[in-house]
Design a protein around this motif. Structure first.
Motif, short mmCIF file in Angstrom:
data_model
loop_
_atom_site.label_atom_id
_atom_site.label_comp_id
_atom_site.label_asym_id
_atom_site.label_seq_id
_atom_site.Cartn_x
_atom_site.Cartn_y
_atom_site.Cartn_z
N ALA A 279 -3.85 5.12 -25.81
CA ALA A 279 -4.73 5.32 -24.66
C ALA A 279 -4.31 6.57 -23.90
O ALA A 279 -3.13 6.92 -23.89
CB ALA A 279 -4.65 4.11 -23.73
N PRO A 280 -5.28 7.24 -23.27
CA PRO A 280 -4.90 8.33 -22.38
C PRO A 280 -4.06 7.75 -21.26
O PRO A 280 -4.31 6.62 -20.84
CB PRO A 280 -6.23 8.85 -21.83
CG PRO A 280 -7.30 8.12 -22.52
CD PRO A 280 -6.72 6.95 -23.23
N PHE A 281 -3.06 8.49 -20.80
CA PHE A 281 -2.23 7.96 -19.73
C PHE A 281 -3.00 8.00 -18.41
O PHE A 281 -3.51 9.04 -18.01
CB PHE A 281 -0.92 8.75 -19.60
CG PHE A 281 -0.07 8.25 -18.46
CD1 PHE A 281 0.50 6.99 -18.52
CD2 PHE A 281 0.13 9.01 -17.34
CE1 PHE A 281 1.26 6.50 -17.48
CE2 PHE A 281 0.89 8.53 -16.27
CZ PHE A 281 1.46 7.27 -16.36
N ASP A 282 -3.08 6.87 -17.76
CA ASP A 282 -3.83 6.76 -16.52
C ASP A 282 -2.86 6.39 -15.39
O ASP A 282 -2.37 5.25 -15.34
CB ASP A 282 -4.90 5.67 -16.70
CG ASP A 282 -5.50 5.23 -15.38
OD1 ASP A 282 -5.47 6.01 -14.42
OD2 ASP A 282 -6.00 4.09 -15.31
N PRO A 283 -2.53 7.35 -14.50
CA PRO A 283 -1.54 7.08 -13.45
C PRO A 283 -1.88 5.86 -12.60
O PRO A 283 -1.02 5.04 -12.32
CB PRO A 283 -1.57 8.36 -12.60
CG PRO A 283 -2.06 9.42 -13.52
CD PRO A 283 -3.01 8.74 -14.46
N GLU A 284 -3.16 5.73 -12.22
CA GLU A 284 -3.56 4.58 -11.38
C GLU A 284 -3.32 3.27 -12.11
O GLU A 284 -2.79 2.32 -11.53
CB GLU A 284 -5.05 4.68 -11.02
CG GLU A 284 -5.36 5.69 -9.93
CD GLU A 284 -5.11 5.13 -8.53
OE1 GLU A 284 -4.74 3.96 -8.41
OE2 GLU A 284 -5.28 5.90 -7.56
N GLY A 285 -3.71 3.23 -13.36
CA GLY A 285 -3.52 2.01 -14.16
C GLY A 285 -2.05 1.68 -14.32
O GLY A 285 -1.65 0.52 -14.25
N PHE A 286 -1.26 2.73 -14.50
CA PHE A 286 0.18 2.53 -14.67
C PHE A 286 0.80 1.94 -13.40
O PHE A 286 1.53 0.95 -13.44
CB PHE A 286 0.84 3.87 -15.02
CG PHE A 286 2.33 3.82 -15.12
CD1 PHE A 286 2.95 3.20 -16.20
CD2 PHE A 286 3.13 4.37 -14.14
CE1 PHE A 286 4.33 3.14 -16.29
CE2 PHE A 286 4.52 4.33 -14.21
CZ PHE A 286 5.11 3.71 -15.30
N VAL A 287 0.46 2.53 -12.26
CA VAL A 287 1.02 2.06 -10.99
C VAL A 287 0.54 0.64 -10.70
O VAL A 287 1.32 -0.23 -10.28
CB VAL A 287 0.68 3.04 -9.84
CG1 VAL A 287 1.04 2.45 -8.50
CG2 VAL A 287 1.40 4.36 -10.06
N ALA A 288 -0.73 0.39 -10.96
CA ALA A 288 -1.27 -0.96 -10.73
C ALA A 288 -0.53 -1.96 -11.62
O ALA A 288 -0.20 -3.07 -11.19
CB ALA A 288 -2.76 -0.98 -11.02
N ARG B 177 0.84 -1.20 0.00
CA ARG B 177 0.00 0.00 0.00
C ARG B 177 0.88 1.27 0.00
O ARG B 177 0.63 2.22 -0.72
CB ARG B 177 -0.93 -0.01 1.23
CG ARG B 177 -2.09 0.97 1.15
CD ARG B 177 -2.90 0.97 2.43
NE ARG B 177 -2.13 1.31 3.61
CZ ARG B 177 -1.71 2.55 3.91
NH1 ARG B 177 -2.00 3.55 3.13
NH2 ARG B 177 -1.01 2.76 5.00
N ILE B 178 1.96 1.22 0.78
CA ILE B 178 2.88 2.37 0.85
C ILE B 178 3.58 2.57 -0.50
O ILE B 178 3.68 3.67 -1.01
CB ILE B 178 3.91 2.18 1.99
CG1 ILE B 178 3.18 2.25 3.33
CG2 ILE B 178 5.01 3.22 1.91
CD1 ILE B 178 4.06 2.00 4.54
N LEU B 179 4.03 1.46 -1.08
CA LEU B 179 4.67 1.53 -2.40
C LEU B 179 3.73 2.17 -3.41
O LEU B 179 4.12 3.03 -4.20
CB LEU B 179 5.00 0.12 -2.90
CG LEU B 179 6.36 -0.44 -2.56
CD1 LEU B 179 6.51 -1.83 -3.17
CD2 LEU B 179 7.44 0.46 -3.15
N HIS B 180 2.49 1.72 -3.39
CA HIS B 180 1.48 2.22 -4.31
C HIS B 180 1.34 3.74 -4.15
O HIS B 180 1.37 4.49 -5.12
CB HIS B 180 0.15 1.50 -4.05
CG HIS B 180 -0.92 1.83 -5.04
ND1 HIS B 180 -1.67 2.98 -4.96
CD2 HIS B 180 -1.34 1.19 -6.16
CE1 HIS B 180 -2.52 3.02 -5.98
NE2 HIS B 180 -2.34 1.96 -6.71
N GLU B 181 1.23 4.17 -2.90
CA GLU B 181 1.06 5.60 -2.61
C GLU B 181 2.24 6.43 -3.09
O GLU B 181 2.08 7.47 -3.74
CB GLU B 181 0.96 5.80 -1.09
CG GLU B 181 -0.43 5.91 -0.57
CD GLU B 181 -0.42 6.08 0.94
OE1 GLU B 181 -1.22 5.38 1.56
OE2 GLU B 181 0.42 6.87 1.48
N GLU B 182 3.44 5.95 -2.77
CA GLU B 182 4.64 6.73 -3.12
C GLU B 182 4.87 6.78 -4.62
O GLU B 182 5.26 7.79 -5.17
CB GLU B 182 5.88 6.15 -2.40
CG GLU B 182 5.83 6.30 -0.89
CD GLU B 182 5.83 7.77 -0.44
OE1 GLU B 182 6.27 8.65 -1.20
OE2 GLU B 182 5.37 8.04 0.69
#
Ligand code: GDP
Length: 301
Positions: free
Chosen positions: A288-297, A74-79
Motif C-alpha cells: 500500500a502507499p504509505f499514508d501518514p494519517e492512517g499510520f498515526v490513526a 488530539r495533541i498526540l495525534h498532531e505531534e
C-alpha cells in the motif's frame, strides 16, 4: 489502511503502547515522562525524534494544562503526524527519460527483507493502473531468486527478463531495459542482489548496475526495501545503501508483523527520504502507499 489500523491497534506495537500508557496515567510526573521516553526509544523511533516528541508533548501538556483525555489524544495525534511529515511527496516517479523509453525502478535491499515480493506486488499495482510492466532479474547470484521473481511475474501477468546463472547483474539489467524500450513498455522494475558482504563489493555492483542501465534510460526511482521488524539492524542497512546509491524512496515491509512502528519516522528522518510504500503481508495485494494519517490513526488505536 483499515487493515493496518486493525493490526497495529491489536498488536504489541511499542509505539502504540507508549502512547496508550501516557494517555492512561492520572498524573504526568518526571517518572512518567522518563518511562515514556524509554519506551519510545525501544519502539525504534530513534533518539532525535524521541527527544523532539517528548519535548513537544511536555510543553503542550504543561502550557495547555491538558486534563481532558480527548484533548490529550488530539495533541498526540498532531505531534505524531508532524513527525511523520504528511507533506512529503510520496508518489512514485515513473517519468520516462525520453519518449518511447520506459521508466526504470531499481529495487535494492538486503536478502530476506522482502525485495522480490515487493517487486511482484508493485508490478501488480502498476498493471492494475493500466501500465505495461517488465521485470529484470538482476539478482543472478542465487538461481532461486530468479525463479522466485519469474514466478511472481507469472502470477501478476508480466514477463521477466533473466540472464544466465551467475551472469553479470548489470548486463541482465541492461537487457531488461533494452527489451522494455524495444517493446514500448511503460515501466521496467529491476530486482537486484542483496548481499552485504562488504560495502565496497555492494557499491561496485549496485553502482555498475545503475551506470549500465543509464546507458539506455534514466533510473527514475531507487526503492530501498527494509524489513520493519529488524529495527536498528534495518537502520544500519539503510545507512549503507544510501551511501552506495541515491535512494529515492523507502519500502517498509512486514509492518503487519512484530514491527515496533517507530522505524517509519527514524528512517525518514535520518535518510531524508520518504517512506513511499509499505508491505502489509505476503500476498499480491499486500502493498500500500504509505499514508501518514492512517499510520498515526493505527498507532493511536
Ligand atoms: P528478498 O530475499 O529480499 O527478495 O525477500 P523475499 O521477497 O523472498 O521475502 C522474504 C520473506 O518475507 C518471504 O517469506 C515473504 O513472503 C516475506 N514477506 C515479504 N514482504 C512481507 C510483508 O510485507 N509482510 C510479511 N508478513 N511478510 C513479507
Amino acid at each position: 489502511w483499515a487493515r493496518l489500523r486493525r493490526r497495529l491497534a491489536g498488536s504489541n506495537n511499542a509505539l502504540a503502547r507508549a502512547l496508550a500508557d501516557l494517555l492512561s496515567v492520572d498524573r504526568l510526573d518526571e517518572e512518567t515522562w522518563d518511562d515514556f521516553e524509554t519506551t519510545l526509544i525501544t519502539s525504534d523511533l530513534g533518539v532525535g525524534p524521541t527527544t523532539e516528541l517528548t519535548g513537544a508533548l511536555r510543553r503542550r501538556f504543561a502550557v495547555d494544562g491538558v486534563a481532558d483525555p480527548a484533548e490529550a489524544r488530539r495533541i498526540l495525534h498532531e505531534e505524531l503526524l508532524a513527525l511523520v511529515d504528511p507533506h512529503l511527496d510520496r508518489s512514485l516517479n515513473l517519468t520516462p527519460s525520453a519518449d518511447g523509453l520506459p521508466a526504470v525502478v531499481l529495487v535494492v535491499g538486503v536478502n530476506g527483507t522482502g525485495k522480490t515480493t515487493t517487486v511482484g506486488k508493485l508490478a501488480r499495482v502498476l498493471v492494475a493502473e493500466g501500465r505495461s510492466v517488465l521485470l529484470g532479474a538482476a539478482d543472478t547470484f542465487r538461481a532461486a531468486a530468479t525463479e522466485q521473481l519469474a514466478t511472481w511475474g507469472e502470477r501478476v501477468g508480466v514477463h521477466t527478463v533473466r540472464g544466465p546463472e551467475a551472469g553479470d547483474p548489470a548486463s541482465v539489467a541492461f537487457d531488461a531495459v533494452a527489451q522494455g524500450a524495444a517493446e514500448g513498455v511503460d515501466v521496467v522494475i529491476v530486482d537486484t542482489a542483496g548481499r552485504l558482504h562488504t560495502k565496497t563489493g555492494l557499491m561496485d555492483e549496485l553502482g555498475k548496475v545503475k551506470r549500465v542501465i543509464e546507458k539506455k534510460a534514466a533510473v527514475s526511482e531507487v526503492l530501498l526495501v527494509l524489513d520493519a521488524t529488524t529495527g536498528q539492524n534495518g537502520m544500519t542497512q539503510a545507512r549503507i545503501f544510501s551511501e552506495v546509491v541515491d535512494v529515492t524512496g523507502i519500502v517498509l515491509t512486514k509492518l503487519d508483523g512484530s514491527a515496533k512502528g517507530g522505524i517509519v519516522i527514524q528512517v525518514q528522518r535520518e535518510l531524508g527520504v520518504p517512506v513511499k510504500l509499505v508491505g502489509l503481508g505476503e500476498g499480491p495485494d499486500d502493498l500500500a502507499p504509505f499514508d501518514p494519517e492512517g499510520f498515526v490513526a493505527g498507532i493511536l488505536g
